[in-house]
Write a protein that holds these residues in place. Sequence first.
Motif, PDB file in Angstrom:
ATOM      1  N   ASP A 134      62.601  45.180  -6.566  1.00  0.00           N
ATOM      2  CA  ASP A 134      62.749  43.821  -7.248  1.00  0.00           C
ATOM      3  C   ASP A 134      61.853  42.839  -6.429  1.00  0.00           C
ATOM      4  O   ASP A 134      62.286  41.652  -6.158  1.00  0.00           O
ATOM      5  N   SER A 136      59.840  40.369  -6.472  1.00  0.00           N
ATOM      6  CA  SER A 136      59.206  39.235  -7.561  1.00  0.00           C
ATOM      7  C   SER A 136      58.326  38.389  -6.554  1.00  0.00           C
ATOM      8  O   SER A 136      58.440  38.392  -5.541  1.00  0.00           O
ATOM      9  N   ASP A 137      57.742  37.605  -7.541  1.00  0.00           N
ATOM     10  CA  ASP A 137      56.992  36.468  -6.819  1.00  0.00           C
ATOM     11  C   ASP A 137      57.886  35.334  -6.323  1.00  0.00           C
ATOM     12  O   ASP A 137      57.517  34.878  -4.916  1.00  0.00           O
ATOM     13  N   ASP A 138      59.078  35.087  -6.639  1.00  0.00           N
ATOM     14  CA  ASP A 138      59.892  34.375  -6.242  1.00  0.00           C
ATOM     15  C   ASP A 138      60.458  35.053  -4.731  1.00  0.00           C
ATOM     16  O   ASP A 138      60.686  34.089  -3.883  1.00  0.00           O
TER      17      ASP A 138
END
Length: 293
Positions: A134, A136-138
């Motif tokens: 997971d 993610s960019d965040d």
Amino acid sequence: MILLLLVTLLWAFSFSLIGVYLAGQVDSYFSVLTRVLLATLVFLPFLNWRTPPRSALILMAIGAVQLGLMYLFYYQSFLLLSVPEVLLFTIFTPVYIALIYDLMARRFSLRDSLWNLSVASIAVAGAAIIRWGDLSDDYWRGFFVVQGANLCFATGQVAYRQFMQSAGARGETLAPRQTFGWFFIGASIVALLAWAILGKPHYPDSPLQWGVLLWLGAAASGLGYFLWNKGATRVSPGTLAAMNNALIPAGLLVNLLIWNRDADLPRLVGGGLLIAAAVALSEWHSKRRPRRT
């Protein structure tokens, strides 16, 4: 050392209080502004308004970086990461403290830079393990946002320690209790500008949230930063760097036992150990290399 230990216990609950009761519910810029204004009010009655202007401005600049800018990064990170992840990613602060001291002493070399890059790569791998599957960019944005907070916090600690020691060497009397208000005034200016430009009308809607902000502002920020910076002037740079990481196990213990019992412990422990190994390697290297004067 005792002062640093007391503040570590005081701050152990702050991460979870922000992550559970404020992040995503109360505008982060409003939270930062409220927190630093409350801290300012704590020290305003003691403030010596006759502090030399140069000293007052330097203390304001230190506060603007160590508290004002740091909080802007710090509160944003809770919108992108879990509380344990924020805690683990603060582990780099001692490395930054050592690097900033070296920068002031002009001790950098290409060999050291390559070493630091290798250590950073190990740490990033540890961060990836924590959220494997997971990424993610965040998540990565959150990782680097925490590093922004770490750099601000490290810079402020080194700057305050150096400034107070140099002021004492010059014979300038700067009683911490009577001058620390300037530190919070500088932070308040940054927080006010950020809230005016970027803030949104998402305010606390319960007595509990207001109570958390009151505690974080008056106790964790007001009393906490005063005692921490005072303690920083009484220990060696190495001790100061090490004490920055004492908060991590304390904060993790509070969060995992009370609020986050469903955390993925194997990944958290595995990634955390790899990050800790990177920091340990950095510390070993910094103690092993010859010091140039």
